[in-house]
Structures are given as structure tokens and as C-alpha cells.
Design a protein around this motif. Structure first.
Motif, PDB file in Angstrom:
ATOM      1  N   ILE A   3      -0.010  10.219  -9.390  1.00  0.00           N
ATOM      2  CA  ILE A   3       1.238  10.114  -9.090  1.00  0.00           C
ATOM      3  C   ILE A   3       1.672   8.754  -9.487  1.00  0.00           C
ATOM      4  O   ILE A   3       2.724   8.573 -10.049  1.00  0.00           O
ATOM      5  N   ASP A   4       1.034   7.716  -9.323  1.00  0.00           N
ATOM      6  CA  ASP A   4       1.304   6.277  -9.802  1.00  0.00           C
ATOM      7  C   ASP A   4       1.354   6.260 -11.478  1.00  0.00           C
ATOM      8  O   ASP A   4       2.267   5.504 -11.755  1.00  0.00           O
ATOM      9  N   THR A   5       0.617   6.855 -11.989  1.00  0.00           N
ATOM     10  CA  THR A   5       0.625   6.784 -13.506  1.00  0.00           C
ATOM     11  C   THR A   5       1.961   7.431 -13.958  1.00  0.00           C
ATOM     12  O   THR A   5       2.491   7.112 -14.819  1.00  0.00           O
ATOM     13  N   ILE A   6       2.388   8.570 -13.173  1.00  0.00           N
ATOM     14  CA  ILE A   6       3.725   9.264 -13.598  1.00  0.00           C
ATOM     15  C   ILE A   6       4.741   8.385 -13.300  1.00  0.00           C
ATOM     16  O   ILE A   6       5.768   8.177 -14.243  1.00  0.00           O
ATOM     17  N   SER A   7       4.742   7.567 -12.208  1.00  0.00           N
ATOM     18  CA  SER A   7       5.662   6.742 -11.901  1.00  0.00           C
ATOM     19  C   SER A   7       6.034   5.592 -12.938  1.00  0.00           C
ATOM     20  O   SER A   7       7.054   5.342 -13.400  1.00  0.00           O
ATOM     21  N   ALA A   8       4.691   5.054 -13.478  1.00  0.00           N
ATOM     22  CA  ALA A   8       4.829   4.022 -14.304  1.00  0.00           C
ATOM     23  C   ALA A   8       5.312   4.407 -15.630  1.00  0.00           C
ATOM     24  O   ALA A   8       6.191   3.799 -16.417  1.00  0.00           O
ATOM     25  N   SER A   9       4.967   5.553 -16.136  1.00  0.00           N
ATOM     26  CA  SER A   9       5.267   6.127 -17.317  1.00  0.00           C
ATOM     27  C   SER A   9       6.869   6.352 -17.062  1.00  0.00           C
ATOM     28  O   SER A   9       7.663   6.038 -18.295  1.00  0.00           O
ATOM     29  N   LEU A  10       7.426   6.833 -16.125  1.00  0.00           N
ATOM     30  CA  LEU A  10       8.854   6.893 -16.084  1.00  0.00           C
ATOM     31  C   LEU A  10       9.559   5.568 -16.156  1.00  0.00           C
ATOM     32  O   LEU A  10      10.661   5.534 -16.481  1.00  0.00           O
ATOM     33  N   GLN A  11       8.837   4.511 -15.504  1.00  0.00           N
ATOM     34  CA  GLN A  11       9.350   3.047 -15.693  1.00  0.00           C
ATOM     35  C   GLN A  11       9.671   2.575 -17.097  1.00  0.00           C
ATOM     36  O   GLN A  11      10.531   1.857 -17.323  1.00  0.00           O
ATOM     37  N   VAL A  12       8.778   3.048 -18.111  1.00  0.00           N
ATOM     38  CA  VAL A  12       8.621   2.716 -19.440  1.00  0.00           C
ATOM     39  C   VAL A  12      10.263   3.563 -20.058  1.00  0.00           C
ATOM     40  O   VAL A  12      10.671   2.554 -20.581  1.00  0.00           O
ATOM     41  N   LEU A  13      10.396   4.655 -19.576  1.00  0.00           N
ATOM     42  CA  LEU A  13      11.471   5.379 -20.130  1.00  0.00           C
ATOM     43  C   LEU A  13      12.705   4.522 -19.684  1.00  0.00           C
ATOM     44  O   LEU A  13      13.775   4.474 -20.189  1.00  0.00           O
ATOM     45  N   GLY A  26       7.600   8.561  -3.377  1.00  0.00           N
ATOM     46  CA  GLY A  26       9.092   7.982  -3.283  1.00  0.00           C
ATOM     47  C   GLY A  26       9.236   6.994  -4.536  1.00  0.00           C
ATOM     48  O   GLY A  26      10.317   7.314  -4.920  1.00  0.00           O
ATOM     49  N   PHE A  27       8.312   6.279  -4.959  1.00  0.00           N
ATOM     50  CA  PHE A  27       8.587   5.648  -6.241  1.00  0.00           C
ATOM     51  C   PHE A  27       8.907   6.566  -7.344  1.00  0.00           C
ATOM     52  O   PHE A  27       9.697   6.356  -8.298  1.00  0.00           O
ATOM     53  N   ALA A  28       8.135   7.773  -7.373  1.00  0.00           N
ATOM     54  CA  ALA A  28       7.947   8.453  -8.798  1.00  0.00           C
ATOM     55  C   ALA A  28       9.240   9.405  -8.796  1.00  0.00           C
ATOM     56  O   ALA A  28      10.217   9.431  -9.810  1.00  0.00           O
ATOM     57  N   PHE A  65      13.274   6.370  -0.366  1.00  0.00           N
ATOM     58  CA  PHE A  65      12.402   7.419  -0.534  1.00  0.00           C
ATOM     59  C   PHE A  65      10.984   6.804  -0.322  1.00  0.00           C
ATOM     60  O   PHE A  65      10.018   7.790   0.303  1.00  0.00           O
ATOM     61  N   THR A  66      10.531   5.714  -0.424  1.00  0.00           N
ATOM     62  CA  THR A  66       9.065   5.306  -0.028  1.00  0.00           C
ATOM     63  C   THR A  66       9.228   5.436   1.304  1.00  0.00           C
ATOM     64  O   THR A  66       8.317   5.439   2.062  1.00  0.00           O
ATOM     65  N   TRP A  67      10.292   4.675   2.233  1.00  0.00           N
ATOM     66  CA  TRP A  67      10.241   4.918   3.669  1.00  0.00           C
ATOM     67  C   TRP A  67      10.095   6.092   4.280  1.00  0.00           C
ATOM     68  O   TRP A  67       9.330   6.510   5.237  1.00  0.00           O
ATOM     69  N   VAL A  68      10.631   7.228   3.400  1.00  0.00           N
ATOM     70  CA  VAL A  68      10.553   8.676   3.880  1.00  0.00           C
ATOM     71  C   VAL A  68       9.052   9.192   3.664  1.00  0.00           C
ATOM     72  O   VAL A  68       8.543   9.676   4.607  1.00  0.00           O
ATOM     73  N   THR A  69       8.529   8.795   2.738  1.00  0.00           N
ATOM     74  CA  THR A  69       7.165   9.161   2.587  1.00  0.00           C
ATOM     75  C   THR A  69       5.909   8.240   3.383  1.00  0.00           C
ATOM     76  O   THR A  69       5.040   8.905   3.976  1.00  0.00           O
ATOM     77  N   LEU A  70       6.399   7.338   3.826  1.00  0.00           N
ATOM     78  CA  LEU A  70       5.697   6.693   4.728  1.00  0.00           C
ATOM     79  C   LEU A  70       5.508   7.385   6.125  1.00  0.00           C
ATOM     80  O   LEU A  70       4.767   7.409   6.813  1.00  0.00           O
ATOM     81  N   LYS A  71       6.877   7.841   6.356  1.00  0.00           N
ATOM     82  CA  LYS A  71       7.050   8.564   7.827  1.00  0.00           C
ATOM     83  C   LYS A  71       6.270   9.891   7.514  1.00  0.00           C
ATOM     84  O   LYS A  71       5.806  10.230   8.725  1.00  0.00           O
ATOM     85  N   VAL A  72       6.587  10.591   6.520  1.00  0.00           N
ATOM     86  CA  VAL A  72       5.800  11.814   6.231  1.00  0.00           C
ATOM     87  C   VAL A  72       4.222  11.889   6.383  1.00  0.00           C
ATOM     88  O   VAL A  72       3.880  12.469   7.244  1.00  0.00           O
TER      89      VAL A  72
END
Length: 466
Positions: free
Chosen positions: A370-380, A426-428, A411-418
Motif C-alpha cells: 500500500i505504501d508503494t501505491i501511495s508513493a506512486s500516486l505522489q509522483v502523479l 490513509g495516506f494512499a 484519514f491517517t487518524w481514522v486508520t490508526l483508530k480502526v
């Protein structure tokens, strides 16, 4: 960054497989080289230190300390980086080269003072119980990093990218060598001291390049901070972009169930940090495609379109240049998406082998994916931001950047709680939302390009070419 495109075109003119590979490699290193080299040097210093260390803990403390220094220096200088870039661009375009060096000195004075005051305050508050040598070295490293991030922007006007890359290799390579000798003598302080010494060499080399290429009768000019010449929206963009890049990590560092104290007030999240580090290495191919396509094809037709606008080109010629410019953006986005899609598929297929190779547990595999997907979206997202800044849509970029920070934090806060099964999503998700919005705004702008150019910005046409 347009000068990078000129350098890449020279390589591509040879028109063979070797030159194409060299162009992509060069673009990838230029696009993310300084940050990647700094991270890799930290890992190399840590690796070499393991051979003489009695325990891993000082090395972990070093890695965490340097991570915080990079994060804090990027966020702090993010507020001035884009404003300073635009200021330099305006001065060079207006043939006011003599104002560039004095303004650089002014920026360095302000950044050094702000970083120094902030660093000293932290030394006597948050880090009050720490060793004095550690505190002084951290302060020096922080100020040096802030100056270096500003210097990189200034050097973009010189267009000597090979020399810049060589400087970083020498600076960080020296830091690795210094660590080999200083760590056995001084432990953690020796590791941080080696990083400081490497950066001292780096900043001396940067200034040698700067003073060789720029001259001025004035030593310092505060014009860069004059309201007539600065762009507050760009300050917000730079600050929010870097803050969004680091906010999700900070949340994981200090959330009770994912972060652990490492040294003084500094925390780390060993659950989250390793996968995110590997995922950022995976964006190198996307950065190479981004620079090669956007900074060559798009910039070429962008310049041609606005040259035709200013010189009174025919409607047919304007339409052709407009269509080629739009095609350049769409092709660039598509190719970045394609190459990062391949990278993501490779991580999904061989991620477990990669984790075994670097000695990390396979339990990190879901986060790595999931972090690789997030980083790829960051390039876009970065591609879209650069295009918006070329066409001077500062308000749009500011909205997207602020939204990026808000959504990342929420979103990151929500995922930490879930719970752990949602970590990284969240970052993705925040990256996905801002990328979709950016593409929507781009399509809307290009559909109204002629109207925007002729009806809304007639007085600014002469200044639109940067």
C-alpha cells in the motif's frame, strides 16, 4: 526545472538505446537524487557502523535523529523554497541577474536565523536533558540542511546538473568515510558529526559553484521579501506539500500503539518506517519518466504556445501548439502511471523476496504494497503540481496542497483508530483524492486555455514565460 529538459535533450539526440537509458537514469537521479542520496548515505553509515558496534541502539538513534532533521528542515524551508524559485525565475527572465546573488544571501540570512533560533529553543526545552555534544551537533546539522535545501533551488538556475550531482555524491560519500573513523571514538555523536562534516563540504562546494556563475555589485538585497515580488500562495504550497509528506509518519511515530521513544523526545514507528522507506525508492522510475516527458515535451510546446501568443502567431499555429502541449501533459501522466503501475505489480509479485533481501520480516508486506501505491500516486501529484505552477495556477495548487494536508491527517487518524489492517491506507486515500482533483482541474483548464489566456490575463502575457 526547465533547464533539466535541455540537458536531457542533448543526451537523447544521440538516438540510441544507450543514450535513452542514460537519459532516464539522469532524469531519475536529478529528480530525486538529493533526497535519495541523503537517505542512502544514512543507511550506508549505519551499515558500516554495525561492523564495529557492540549494540544496534546508537545506530537506530542516529537514523531516527537524521530522519527528524530531514523532515524538520524540509517543512521549515518549504515555506520559502517555491517563493524563492519564482523570484529567481522572474529576475532571470527580466535580465536582472545582478539581483539574484544578493537575494540568495538575504534568504540564507533569514533561513539561518529562523532555523538557529528554533533549534536553540528546542535545545534548551525539548532536548534539555540530552548530552550537550549531541544537542550542538543536531543544531548544526539542522541549520546546514536548511541552507542546503535553499541552495539546491538556487543552483537550478546554473543548469550544471552533473556538477550538482557530483557535489552530493562527494558530500554524502565523505560523511560515510568520516563515520568509519569517528563512530568508534565518539559513538552516536561521531555518527552525527560525520553527517555534519559531509554537509559542510557539500555546502562549500555549492557556494563555489554559485559564486563562479553569479556576480553582483551588491552583497545583500531584501527585495526578495518585498510584497511586490513575493507570492504568499507559493509559500503555503511549499509548506503544505512537505507537511503532508511527513504528517502521516509523525502520526505513526507518536501514536501510543505504533510509536516508541528512541532518544529524548524523538519517537519512531518501526511498524511503519521500514516499508515507507522502501516504497520511496520505488518512485525513481516514475520520477525519471516525469522529468523526461513533462520537462521536455510539455515545456517545449508550452514555450512555443506562449511565444506565439506574444508574437501574434496565427490561430492555426496556436491551436497546434495548444494541442501538442495538452498531449504532452496527458502522455506524461499516462506514462508515469504506466511505469509506476509496473513497479507496483513487481512489488506485489516480488515484495516478499525484497523484504527477505533487506532483512525485514514478511509481516511488513501488506504495508509495503500500500505504501508503494501511495508513493506512486505522489509522483502523479507532483507532475500535476509542476504543470499548474508552469501555467501559474497558484490558487489551485494551494487548495490542493492544503487539502492534501487535511485529508492525510484525517484519514491517517481514522486508520490508526480502526486498527493495523488499515495502516497505510490513509495516506494512499488522501493521495488518490488530490490526484483525481488535480487531473479534473487540469482538464478544465486546458479546455478553456484560449479564453484564460486572452480574456483573463492580457496584462500578464509578457510575464507568463518562466
Amino acid at each position: 526545472m526547465a533547464g533539466i529538459g535541455f540537458e536531457i535533450r542533448k543526451i537523447l539526440h544521440k538516438d540510441n538505446l544507450t543514450s535513452t537509458l542514460a537519459a532516464y537514469s539522469y532524469a531519475g537521479l536529478i529528480g530525486s537524487g538529493p533526497l535519495i542520496l541523503s537517505v542512502v548515505s544514512i543507511q550506508l553509515i549505519s551499515l558500516f557502523s554495525l561492523s564495529v558496534a557492540h549494540t544496534h541502539f546508537p545506530i537506530v538513534q542516529f537514523q531516527v535523529s537524521l530522519t527528524y532533521l530531514i523532515a524538520a528542515s524540509q517543512i521549515l524551508t518549504g515555506a520559502v523554497q517555491l517563493m524563492f524559485t519564482r523570484y529567481i525565475s522572474d529576475r532571470l527572465f527580466g535580465n536582472e541577474n545582478g539581483m539574484v546573488l544578493p537575494s540568495y544571501h538575504a534568504v540564507l540570512v533569514v533561513v539561518t536565523l529562523v532555523a538557529g533560533i528554533l533549534g536553540l529553543t528546542l535545545c534548551f526545552t525539548a532536548f534539555a536533558g540530552m548530552d550537550i555534544g549531541y544537542r550542538l551537533l543536531m543544531l548544526m546539522a539542522f541549520v546546514l540542511l536548511c541552507n542546503i535545501w535553499c541552495g539546491i533551488i538556487f543552483l537550478s538556475g546554473i543548469k550544471q546538473y552533473r556538477a550538482i550531482l557530483l557535489l552530493f555524491v562527494v558530500g554524502y560519500g565523505s560523511a560515510v568515510i568520516f563515520a568509519w573513523f569517528l563512530f568508534p571514538l565518539f559513538g552516536l555523536n561521531g555518527l552525527i558529526g560525520s553527517f555534519v562534516l559531509g554537509h559542510v563540504l557539500l555546502i562549500f562546494g555549492m557556494h563555489a559553484l554559485i559564486y563562479r556563475n553569479f556576480r553582483s555589485d551588491k552583497y545583500i538585497s531584501w527585495q526578495v521579501f518585498d510584497r511586490r515580488f513575493n507570492y504568499p500562495r507559493l509559500g503555503v504550497v511549499g509548506l503544505c506539500y512537505y507537511l503532508g509528506e511527513w504528517l502521516h509518519k509523525i502520526q505513526f511515530w507518536y501514536y501510543p500503539f505504533t510509536g516508541q521513544p528512541v532518544i529524548g523526545p524523538l519517537h519512531a514507528s518501526f511498524i511503519y518506517d521500514y516499508p515507507i522507506f522502501l516504497s520511496y525508492l520505488a518512485v525513481l522510475p516514475g520520477m525519471a519518466f516525469f522529468l523526461l516527458r513533462i520537462e521536455t515535451d510539455f515545456v517545449e510546446y508550452y514555450n512555443a504556445f506562449y511565444d506565439a501568443v506574444r508574437s501574434g502567431g496565427t490561430y492555426e499555429h496556436l491551436q497546434n501548439m495548444r494541442n501538442m502541449m495538452v498531449r504532452g501533459v496527458r502522455t506524461g501522466l499516462y506514462e508515469v502511471l504506466k511505469i509506476q503501475g509496473i513497479v507496483v505489480l513487481l512489488v506485489f509479485a516480488f515484495g516478499q523476496d525484497l523484504l527477505h533481501l533487506v532483512g525485514i520480516s514478511v509481516y511488513y508486506l501488506p504495508l509495503l504494497r500500500i505504501d508503494t501505491i501511495s508513493a506512486s500516486l505522489q509522483v502523479l501529484f507532483l507532475v500535476a503540481i509542476n504543470v499548474f505552477l508552469y501555467i501559474d495556477r497558484q490558487r489551485v495548487v494551494m487548495i490542493l496542497s492544503v487539502l492534501f494536508v487535511v485529508l492525510t491527517g484525517l484519514f491517517t487518524w481514522v486508520t490508526l483508530k480502526v486498527g493495523p489492517e488499515t495502516y497505510g491506507y490513509g495516506f494512499a486515500l488522501s493521495s488518490f483524492v488530490v490526484v483525481l482533483m488535480a487531473i479534473f482541474y487540469l482538464e478544465q483548464y486546458f479546455s478553456e486555455l484560449e479564453y484564460e489566456t486572452y480574456m483573463l490575463h492580457q496584462d500578464d502575457l509578457v510575464y507568463s514565460h518562466h
